[in-house]
Scaffold this motif. Structure first.
Motif, PDB file in Angstrom:
ATOM      1  N   PHE A  20       0.828  -1.215   0.000  1.00 28.81           N
ATOM      2  CA  PHE A  20       0.000   0.000   0.000  1.00 28.81           C
ATOM      3  C   PHE A  20       0.859   1.260   0.000  1.00 28.81           C
ATOM      4  N   LEU A  21       1.901   1.280   0.833  1.00 31.90           N
ATOM      5  CA  LEU A  21       2.784   2.436   0.905  1.00 31.90           C
ATOM      6  C   LEU A  21       3.906   2.384  -0.124  1.00 31.90           C
ATOM      7  N   ARG A  87       2.503  14.470   7.543  1.00 32.24           N
ATOM      8  CA  ARG A  87       1.168  14.977   7.256  1.00 32.24           C
ATOM      9  C   ARG A  87       0.486  14.149   6.175  1.00 32.24           C
ATOM     10  N   GLU A  88       1.226  13.722   5.165  1.00 33.34           N
ATOM     11  CA  GLU A  88       0.649  12.898   4.095  1.00 33.34           C
ATOM     12  C   GLU A  88       0.089  11.602   4.653  1.00 33.34           C
ATOM     13  N   GLU A  93      -6.856  14.154   5.375  1.00 31.09           N
ATOM     14  CA  GLU A  93      -6.921  14.568   3.977  1.00 31.09           C
ATOM     15  C   GLU A  93      -5.565  14.458   3.288  1.00 31.09           C
ATOM     16  N   GLY A  94      -4.625  13.774   3.957  1.00 37.71           N
ATOM     17  CA  GLY A  94      -3.284  13.605   3.407  1.00 37.71           C
ATOM     18  C   GLY A  94      -3.273  12.664   2.211  1.00 37.71           C
ATOM     19  N   ALA A  95      -2.307  12.862   1.337  1.00 41.81           N
ATOM     20  CA  ALA A  95      -2.242  12.103   0.090  1.00 41.81           C
ATOM     21  C   ALA A  95      -2.069  10.605   0.317  1.00 41.81           C
ATOM     22  N   ARG A  96      -1.437  10.233   1.432  1.00 41.55           N
ATOM     23  CA  ARG A  96      -1.179   8.808   1.683  1.00 41.55           C
ATOM     24  C   ARG A  96      -1.945   8.281   2.891  1.00 41.55           C
ATOM     25  N   ILE A 101      -3.462   3.849   6.506  1.00 44.93           N
ATOM     26  CA  ILE A 101      -4.442   3.121   7.310  1.00 44.93           C
ATOM     27  C   ILE A 101      -4.555   1.673   6.838  1.00 44.93           C
ATOM     28  N   ARG A 102      -4.526   1.449   5.544  1.00 44.10           N
ATOM     29  CA  ARG A 102      -4.613   0.077   5.030  1.00 44.10           C
ATOM     30  C   ARG A 102      -3.347  -0.710   5.389  1.00 44.10           C
TER      31      ARG A 102
END
Length: 247
Positions: A20-21, A87-88, A93-96, A101-102
């Motif tokens: 995911f990341l 922050r991402e 509302e962060g891009a990642r 979370i997944r």
């Protein structure tokens, strides 16, 4: 070993390649000195893990805590974050944020429960965080309410989307929440220079959670938005975790 010599737990480093990341994360897993694969333990997952280990001095706290043979045992997973992309990962509302979370729920937790003697049930899994890490903890549980049933929130930097996500969530009523904030956090200046009333945001979140039927153990203390406050609060937070995850 003399009777006065402290028995210390161990910290294992575990790498996990996240699809995911799209990167490899190294997490640190604290095991009590008398850890045994013959038992199953609750697990507390912590955002900003290295900061809790170093500035929160949490390893020493855990070692001291488990000198008492009657103290409830649990495992702690310290989850790191790239500070340049925090922050991402953590902001709702962060891009990642969705990918983080997944990763947390669908990759990290199964790996921990495969490798260690972790109790594989939602009520035995907790998430903790401070500031934006608390916000990430909240949204992880909101996304996976059956997988996680415990939250510890220190000075949560909550956002409008956080309140919107909690509103109407009656399924949270069984989730015990520990929440603290400092009375001096009403004028917190963020990295972007924006002044945020963290104190008011936490009061609003407490009220909203309670409106959903959530049992919130809430405290306000004469502190500001610093690690000195969160470190001092850790024994209270861990006591609460043990009380609500004992099997």
């Amino acid at each position: 070993m003399s009777s006065t010599e402290q028995q210390t737990g161990t910290v294992e480093r575990v790498e996990i390649a996240s699809r995911f990341l799209k990167e490899t994360r190294e997490v640190h897993v604290y095991l009590p000195h008398n850890y045994s694969q013959l038992y199953k333990y609750p697990v507390l997952y912590i955002n900003d893990g290295p900061d809790y280990m170093m500035m929160g001095r949490m390893i020493s706290l855990l070692n001291d805590r488990f000198q008492d043979r009657l103290a409830g045992r649990f495992l702690v997973v310290f989850v790191p974050v790239d500070k340049s992309r925090r922050r991402e990962d953590y902001h709702p509302e962060g891009a990642r944020n969705e990918a983080y979370i997944r990763f947390f729920a669908d990759e990290l937790v199964p790996m921990i429960e495969e490798k260690f003697a972790a109790f594989p049930m939602g009520p035995a899994r907790g998430i903790m965080g401070s500031s934006l890490g608390a916000t990430a903890a909240l949204h992880t549980l909101l996304s996976y309410p059956k997988k996680f049933h415990y939250l510890a929130l220190q000075s949560g930097a909550f956002h409008e989307s956080s309140f919107a996500s909690v509103a109407g969530r009656r399924d949270l009523a069984t989730v015990p929440v520990y929440q603290v904030v400092g009375l001096q956090e009403d004028q917190f200046k963020s990295g972007s220079g924006k002044v945020i009333d963290i104190l008011a945001l936490n009061r609003q979140m407490r009220d909203l959670l309670q409106a959903q039927g959530v049992e919130v153990e809430y405290g306000e203390y004469d502190h500001d938005h610093t690690w000195g406050f969160w470190q001092e609060d850790l024994p209270r937070a861990l006591d609460h975790f043990v009380r609500h995850t004992s099997f």
